[in-house]
Scaffold this motif. Structure first.
Motif, PDB file in Angstrom:
ATOM      1  N   UNK A 144       0.443  -7.649  -5.842  1.00 46.88           N
ATOM      2  CA  UNK A 144       0.912  -6.281  -6.047  1.00 46.88           C
ATOM      3  C   UNK A 144       1.569  -6.136  -7.419  1.00 46.88           C
ATOM      4  N   UNK A 196       0.576  -3.720 -10.364  1.00 50.60           N
ATOM      5  CA  UNK A 196       1.556  -2.716 -10.766  1.00 50.60           C
ATOM      6  C   UNK A 196       1.765  -2.756 -12.284  1.00 50.60           C
ATOM      7  N   UNK A 240      -0.101  -9.044   4.410  1.00 54.62           N
ATOM      8  CA  UNK A 240      -1.167  -8.187   3.903  1.00 54.62           C
ATOM      9  C   UNK A 240      -1.423  -8.437   2.423  1.00 54.62           C
ATOM     10  N   UNK A 297       2.637   1.576  -3.422  1.00 57.29           N
ATOM     11  CA  UNK A 297       1.821   2.152  -4.490  1.00 57.29           C
ATOM     12  C   UNK A 297       1.881   3.678  -4.434  1.00 57.29           C
ATOM     13  N   UNK A 298       1.701   4.230  -3.234  1.00 54.13           N
ATOM     14  CA  UNK A 298       1.745   5.689  -3.086  1.00 54.13           C
ATOM     15  C   UNK A 298       3.096   6.244  -3.526  1.00 54.13           C
ATOM     16  N   UNK A 300       0.834  -1.210   0.000  1.00 52.33           N
ATOM     17  CA  UNK A 300       0.000   0.000   0.000  1.00 52.33           C
ATOM     18  C   UNK A 300       0.867   1.259   0.000  1.00 52.33           C
ATOM     19  N   UNK A 301       1.883   1.232   0.843  1.00 50.61           N
ATOM     20  CA  UNK A 301       2.818   2.357   0.872  1.00 50.61           C
ATOM     21  C   UNK A 301       3.559   2.425  -0.466  1.00 50.61           C
TER      22      UNK A 301
END
Lengths: 125, 351
Positions: free
Chosen positions: B70, B74, B64, B45-46, B42-43
């Motif tokens: 991911x 991506x 997670x 991606x940001x 999640x981090x």
């Protein structure tokens, strides 16, 4: 860190209420996308990286049931957690959705706390 | 890629220790700049959105959201070159294979008992540089089943007469996917094939197993003494050199340790030079996508010994390095796109 959330509901009012709810519920909210039915939701998913889908069930054109079905056969979308927020009360239909992979279910009307708890539970953080 | 511009790297790993060590070690290389590190997808991606890195290193086993999910996403939304960092376990190897078919360009393994942090840093630095040269295409819509795509447009070839030829193939970055296009088209009576694919120890085993399921020919990770026979492909195990030898009327392989050659182990040069020596004009050599120059001089030696040789063309290469060097040295008799390599190799084996 923040979650990108896709909100799917045919009612503009519900979407507005839910948006406020998400803010009150202190969810780390990244981008918020909205869609009026399942078809629009799939269009959003195609273009945008979504971490969580919150969807109504009874919607015109493409229902939440159909959206869930379409997502769970899709290589990329099947991993996205889905929470169903609906007035639908039939436990068999809800059980059916959970079997398919829907992670959470909140009955309308809801409180911000219920939504917040459900998201925290589903996202596992 | 200009000389001055640094390769901007984002490290994604759930271990704070790994992030710290990798960040510190990579920063020592003058060509690499670590722009950020992320503990979870999640981090990450940001940070991808924020920094637009040139290369991302990804721990494939994370809590997670798993690394593979991911990676798939991506590749769909923000395609960029990804180097997978994986553990040396059976599961790690199999995940790494899936990651490569999901669009990752390289795999390195985490330090372990026989593999020091120093080794890993050298390897990952090299692979980040290779990855930075890669053009990453947006992955197709995930709705299509991934299995149908591999052999699409590649029909299985046929071979009329069985020969006592040896086909030697060497490749690096992008080679796993290239081999997944070439080998499944080989008929069951194809000449014996020996392959060096630069890849860490253990991963070559998973890779061979995956290929074996997709191919008519048998594909296995080579063991010392394995014979080279029609209908079978041997892949050099990671961290060992593989050499062709002759035992009476049959070819077999020797698998052994030894120093890095042309900065690699297994080295394509080592294989090709042994093929030049023992198979001479009975061999066909193929050099495919990969960074660096390993295999270039070996292919030249093969050609000088009478072998027919093929290099993959620039357009179809993920990284046009090894074939380019081989062509420059005069080692490549033919330059062929990926689509045509299997057919060309078989044609040359029959002539």
């Amino acid at each position: 860190m923040a979650y990108n959330v896709l909100l799917v509901d045919d009612s503009v009012t519900v979407r507005a209420v839910m948006t406020k709810t998400l803010k009150i519920a202190q969810i780390p909210l990244g981008e918020l996308f909205t869609a009026g039915n399942g078809k629009e939701a799939l269009d959003v998913l195609k273009e945008k990286w979504v971490d969580l889908v919150i969807t109504d069930l009874n919607m015109p054109e493409m229902t939440g049931f159909e959206l869930v079905d379409a997502m769970f056969v899709h290589e990329q979308y099947k991993a996205i957690p889905v929470i169903v927020v609906t007035t639908e009360g039939s436990t068999t239909r809800i059980d059916d959705l959970k079997k398919k992979g829907v992670r959470g279910y909140v009955r309308k009307p809801f409180t911000p706390e219920q939504i917040g708890e459900m998201i925290t539970q589903v996202m596992g953080a | 890629m200009s000389e001055q511009k640094k390769i901007r790297v984002l490290i994604v790993d759930d271990s704070a220790v790994v992030r710290q060590i990798l960040g510190r070690e990579l920063a020592k290389d003058s060509m690499i700049e670590v722009v950020a590190t992320a503990p979870d997808p999640y981090v990450a991606r940001d940070l991808v959105v924020q920094y637009k890195p040139d290369v991302l290193t990804l721990d494939i086993e994370m809590p997670r959201m798993d690394g593979l999910t991911f990676l798939r996403r991506l590749m769909h939304y923000f395609p960029l070159p990804v180097v997978i960092v994986s553990s040396l376990t059976q599961r790690g190897g199999s995940l790494a294979m899936e990651a490569l078919s999901a669009g990752a360009v390289e795999v390195v393994c985490k330090p372990g008992s026989s593999y020091t942090v120093g080794d890993m840093v050298i390897e990952i630095t090299e692979k980040i540089k290779a990855a930075a040269c890669v053009r990453v295409a947006k992955k197709d819509d995930g709705a299509v089943s991934k299995e149908t795509k591999h052999t699409e447009g590649f029909k299985r070839l046929s071979l009329s007469k069985t020969t006592n030829k040896v086909l030697a193939i060497g490749t690096s970055t992008g080679g796993t996917e290239a081999l997944r296009k070439v080998l499944p088209t080989m008929p069951g009576n194809a000449p014996g094939i020996v392959i060096v694919q630069h890849m860490p120890e253990h991963f070559t085993k998973s890779f061979a197993q995956h290929l074996n399921e997709e191919c008519e020919i048998d594909v296995k990770e080579a063991e010392d003494g394995d014979t080279v026979v029609p209908g079978r492909a041997l892949i050099a195990p990671g961290n060992y050199h593989m050499l062709l030898q002759r035992s009476g009327a049959v070819y077999c392989v020797q698998v052994k340790q030894g120093p890095l050659v042309s900065r690699h182990r297994p080295s394509v040069d080592v294989l090709f030079k042994s093929v030049a020596r023992y198979a001479g004009s009975n061999a066909v050599g193929v050099i495919m996508t990969g960074m660096g120059s390993d295999g270039a001089s070996g292919l030249k030696e093969m050609r000088d010994a009478g072998a027919r040789t093929v290099a993959q063309d620039e357009n179809s290469c993920v990284v046009f390095g090894m074939p380019k060097e081989a062509i420059a040295l005069g080692g490549a008799e033919f330059v062929v796109p990926l689509m045509g390599i299997a057919a060309k190799a078989l044609e040359l084996a029959q002539s």
